[in-house]
Write an enzyme that holds these catalytic residues in place. Structure first.
Site, PDB file in Angstrom:
ATOM      1  N   GLU A   1      51.162 110.339  47.916  1.00 17.95           N
ATOM      2  CA  GLU A   1      50.971 111.087  46.665  1.00 17.95           C
ATOM      3  C   GLU A   1      50.585 112.529  46.970  1.00 17.95           C
ATOM      4  OE1 GLU A   1      49.713 109.381  42.469  1.00 17.95           O
ATOM      5  OE2 GLU A   1      47.935 109.981  43.567  1.00 17.95           O
TER       6      GLU A   1
ATOM      7  N   LYS B   1      55.900 107.756  33.337  1.00 16.41           N
ATOM      8  CA  LYS B   1      54.862 107.455  32.346  1.00 16.41           C
ATOM      9  C   LYS B   1      55.328 107.866  30.951  1.00 16.41           C
ATOM     10  CE  LYS B   1      50.702 108.834  34.792  1.00 16.41           C
ATOM     11  NZ  LYS B   1      49.485 109.596  34.631  1.00 16.41           N
TER      12      LYS B   1
ATOM     13  N   HIS C   1      53.368  88.683  63.639  1.00 18.45           N
ATOM     14  CA  HIS C   1      54.168  87.476  63.402  1.00 18.45           C
ATOM     15  C   HIS C   1      55.112  87.672  62.221  1.00 18.45           C
ATOM     16  CE1 HIS C   1      51.690  85.113  66.238  1.00 18.45           C
ATOM     17  NE2 HIS C   1      50.817  86.057  65.930  1.00 18.45           N
TER      18      HIS C   1
ATOM     19  N   GLU D   1      47.035 102.025  31.502  1.00 20.29           N
ATOM     20  CA  GLU D   1      46.645 100.736  32.085  1.00 20.29           C
ATOM     21  C   GLU D   1      45.141 100.508  31.916  1.00 20.29           C
ATOM     22  OE1 GLU D   1      48.442 103.056  33.478  1.00 20.29           O
ATOM     23  OE2 GLU D   1      50.114 102.232  34.655  1.00 20.29           O
TER      24      GLU D   1
ATOM     25  N   LYS E   1      39.111 108.973  35.518  1.00 22.44           N
ATOM     26  CA  LYS E   1      38.801 110.403  35.492  1.00 22.44           C
ATOM     27  C   LYS E   1      39.129 110.982  34.111  1.00 22.44           C
ATOM     28  CE  LYS E   1      40.171 114.628  37.922  1.00 22.44           C
ATOM     29  NZ  LYS E   1      40.835 115.167  39.098  1.00 22.44           N
TER      30      LYS E   1
ATOM     31  N   GLY F   1      41.928 112.295  42.150  1.00 25.08           N
ATOM     32  CA  GLY F   1      41.765 110.838  42.055  1.00 25.08           C
ATOM     33  C   GLY F   1      41.766 110.158  43.408  1.00 25.08           C
ATOM     34  N   ARG F   2      42.751 110.501  44.252  1.00 27.29           N
ATOM     35  CA  ARG F   2      42.871 109.806  45.543  1.00 27.29           C
ATOM     36  C   ARG F   2      41.860 110.313  46.565  1.00 27.29           C
ATOM     37  NH1 ARG F   2      46.958 112.804  44.044  1.00 27.29           N
ATOM     38  NH2 ARG F   2      47.700 114.567  45.246  1.00 27.29           N
TER      39      ARG F   2
HETATM   40  C1  G6Q Z   1      45.296 110.206  42.116  1.00 23.17           C
HETATM   41  C2  G6Q Z   1      46.137 110.171  40.942  1.00 23.17           C
HETATM   42  C3  G6Q Z   1      46.182 108.849  40.204  1.00 23.17           C
HETATM   43  C4  G6Q Z   1      44.980 108.592  39.313  1.00 23.17           C
HETATM   44  C5  G6Q Z   1      45.287 107.414  38.392  1.00 23.17           C
HETATM   45  C6  G6Q Z   1      44.136 107.068  37.501  1.00 23.17           C
HETATM   46  O1  G6Q Z   1      45.134 111.169  42.807  1.00 23.17           O
HETATM   47  O2  G6Q Z   1      45.807 111.209  40.115  1.00 23.17           O
HETATM   48  O3  G6Q Z   1      46.332 107.753  41.069  1.00 23.17           O
HETATM   49  O4  G6Q Z   1      43.845 108.355  40.065  1.00 23.17           O
HETATM   50  O5  G6Q Z   1      46.425 107.706  37.623  1.00 23.17           O
HETATM   51  O6  G6Q Z   1      43.768 108.150  36.708  1.00 23.17           O
HETATM   52  P1  G6Q Z   1      42.455 108.129  35.883  1.00 23.17           P
HETATM   53  O7  G6Q Z   1      41.310 108.043  36.815  1.00 23.17           O
HETATM   54  O8  G6Q Z   1      42.445 109.401  35.092  1.00 23.17           O
HETATM   55  O9  G6Q Z   1      42.517 106.904  34.987  1.00 23.17           O
END
Ligand code: G6Q
Length: 547
Positions: free
Chosen positions: A360, A511, A391, A218, A212, A274-275
């Site tokens: 989250e 972070k 199990h 990462e 996003k 994001g989620r």
């Molecule tokens: C979700 C969070 C988080 C996000 C990641 C990736 O609700 O905001 O999990 O999706 O940190 O972020 P980017 O899509 O910006 O790389």
């Protein structure tokens, strides 16, 4: 500034106090008592909606409890806040954003405005571009730099840009194009990239950089590694990037700076968290796997549950009921965790997906007004598919010291009908929920001839709360319905708890500290700027790292 004031407004509400008194009055009543007292309890405490069947009768509550929980939801403004979300009000107040994942699945003709602009045509324009692109890749019309067909798709993203796509790919594998390979690289651990690409041919591999913000450490690290890997296998020609990299992002500038043509970028908007984004362009890998038609079926499933949540009275409203029963277990029974146990191997990543969605969103200690909450919020969400979990960790669920409410999810028809596998699988759902509810008394164990000294080990308390969600089969529509069910459960609980379910400030501190530590790992001087523990760990790593 620290949060100084604790907010007790929720627990001081008359509806909350009534629930407390009600809990007191029934705290000694067991599920055995409740089922014995009402022979139609199973039918009464279950509901159908959006093709899902939800049986919540094996919870320690009654119809009266549900009515009181609904009163609480009404008093907390659930109905009004739902409308505010669906109509694009900026309910994500700490980021001043609308919360409109529901617009991602609204039909073409709908009108949903943010700052006076109807967002629905934009949603459909991106969907159409994704569909055209998917068709070209899937048909072989789009070829790689050397003219070979794209056979492998690697999604690079993390968190919300990874968990949904992986979960959906696994869940919908039976609907995917089996001539293609899909991989998901998320971790900055180099092993992830190395292992996921070791058997892939760069000439046949497309990378989707899903981010996003297009700034995530990462993802940007993996994206650069992917570009090097790709170019190394394609003769080093920079022009190859255009054929092997596409981006999903809200940051066109960042995408361009990385070297991806913005013509190959699929956008979304700041009003998609994001989620909550697996049904946006972040789902491009899903669409490439299952095709545009199936993807749209998934969106239709989401939309069906959205409408159900928006319009159905709470007595029969699945997400509201799931949220309210969960709140009862969390705040009145004091349960600290919830296990989500899908009896379908293809939902192997569903619990991990829900961990982010729930924890989250609702793992927060500040109210919307900025005070500290005077009540518990999100429990720990965890789980694994059944029957495997039986199990492993079910021992604790049956005989541990604290109840663990469980959501069992099962399907009447399997994707792969083989012999009697499905009957054996689903019989275990019914058996587990029955065993957890009713247990086995020492007297019952004794009547089976078990030795006296073994009775305490072999008795089961029972009285352990469970839900069962059952539906026909796991297909794209069902997956959409299921995810939306949990999205709106989270919204229901977050609204009552008075928190913002749509920000995630809690992930920031670590972070920021990591960014500071990265250069310290390679500096010549001994690191002394942290506490004695952190200094020691950094310096020990420095002494032993590969240089
Ligand atoms: C979700 C969070 C988080 C996000 C990641 C990736 O609700 O905001 O999990 O999706 O940190 O972020 P980017 O899509 O910006 O790389």
């Amino acid at each position: 500034m620290t949060i100084e004031t604790t907010d007790h407004s929720l627990t001081q509400r008359a509806e909350w106090k009534a629930l407390e008194a009600h809990f007191e009055s029934m705290s000694e009543t067991t599920l055995r008592d409740l089922f014995a007292a009402d022979s139609s309890r199973g039918e009464t405490l279950s509901a159908d909606g959006a093709e899902l069947f939800f049986d919540y009768s094996k919870n320690r509550l009654t119809s009266e409890t549900i009515g009181m929980l609904i009163d609480l939801a009404e008093a907390c403004g659930l109905r009004e806040r739902t409308e505010r979300m669906f109509t694009g009000d900026k309910i994500n107040t700490t980021e001043n954003r609308a919360v409109l994942h529901t617009a991602l699945r609204s039909p073409k003709g709908a009108v949903i405005e943010v700052d006076g602009v109807n967002v629905v045509p934009h949603v459909h324009e991106v969907l159409d571009r994704m569909s055209a692109f998917s068709d070209r890749i899937r048909s072989g019309d789009w070829t790689g730099h050397t003219g070979k067909r794209i056979k492998n798709v690697v999604n690079i993203g993390i968190g919300g840009s990874d968990l949904g796509p992986v979960m959906a790919y696994e869940a919908l594998k039976p609907f995917s194009d089996r001539s293609m390979t899909f991989r998901f690289v998320s971790n900055v651990d180099g092993n992830d990239f190395a292992e996921k690409t070791r058997d892939l041919c760069p000439e046949e591999t497309l990378f989707i950089i899903s981010s996003k913000t297009f700034t995530t450490l990462e993802t940007m690290t993996n994206a650069r590694t992917a570009r090097d890997w790709s170019l190394a296998g394609l003769g080093g020609d920079d022009a190859a990037v255009a054929k092997h990299f596409v981006a999903v992002s809200t940051n066109a500038k960042g995408v361009g700076a990385f070297g991806i043509d913005t013509a190959n970028m699929f956008g979304f908007w700041d009003w998609v968290g994001g989620r909550y984004s697996m049904d946006s362009a972040i789902g491009l890998s899903t669409m490439l796997a299952i095709g545009p038609d199936h993807f749209r079926e998934m969106l239709a499933g989401f939309h069906e549950m959205d409408e159900h949540f928006r319009t159905t009275p709470y007595e029969r409203n699945l997400p509201a009921l799931l949220g309210l029963v969960g709140l009862w277990n969390r705040n009145f029974l004091g349960c600290d965790t919830v296990a989500v146990l899908p009896y379908d191997n293809e939902l192997c990543r569903f619990s991990a997906y829900l961990q982010q969605l729930e924890m989250e969103s609702n793992g927060k200690h500040a109210t919307l007004g900025g005070d500290r909450v005077g009540w518990d919020t999100c429990p720990v969400i965890w789980g694994e598919p059944g029957t495997n979990g039986q199990h492993a960790f079910y021992q604790m669920i049956h005989q541990g010291t604290k109840p663990v409410p469980c959501d069992f999810i099962c399907f009447c028809q399997p994707a792969n009908p083989i012999g009697d596998h499905q009957d054996k699988l689903v019989s275990n759902v019914f058996a587990q929920a029955e065993a957890l509810a009713f247990g086995k008394t020492e007297a019952e164990v004794s009547s089976e001839g078990v030795a006296e000294d073994l009775l305490p080990h072999k008795e089961f308390d029972g009285n352990r709360p469970t839900n069962v969600v059952m539906t026909q089969r796991l297909d794209p529509m069902t997956l959409g319905r299921l995810v939306a069910l949990y999205e709106h459960k989270v919204f229901t609980q977050g609204t009552i708890w008075g928190i913002n379910s749509f920000d995630q400030w809690g992930v920031e501190l670590g972070k920021v500290l990591a960014k500071k530590i990265i250069p310290e790992l390679t500096q010549d001087e001994t690191v002394t700027t942290h506490d004695s523990s952190t200094n020691q760990l950094i310096n020990r790593y420095r002494a032993h790292r590969l240089s």
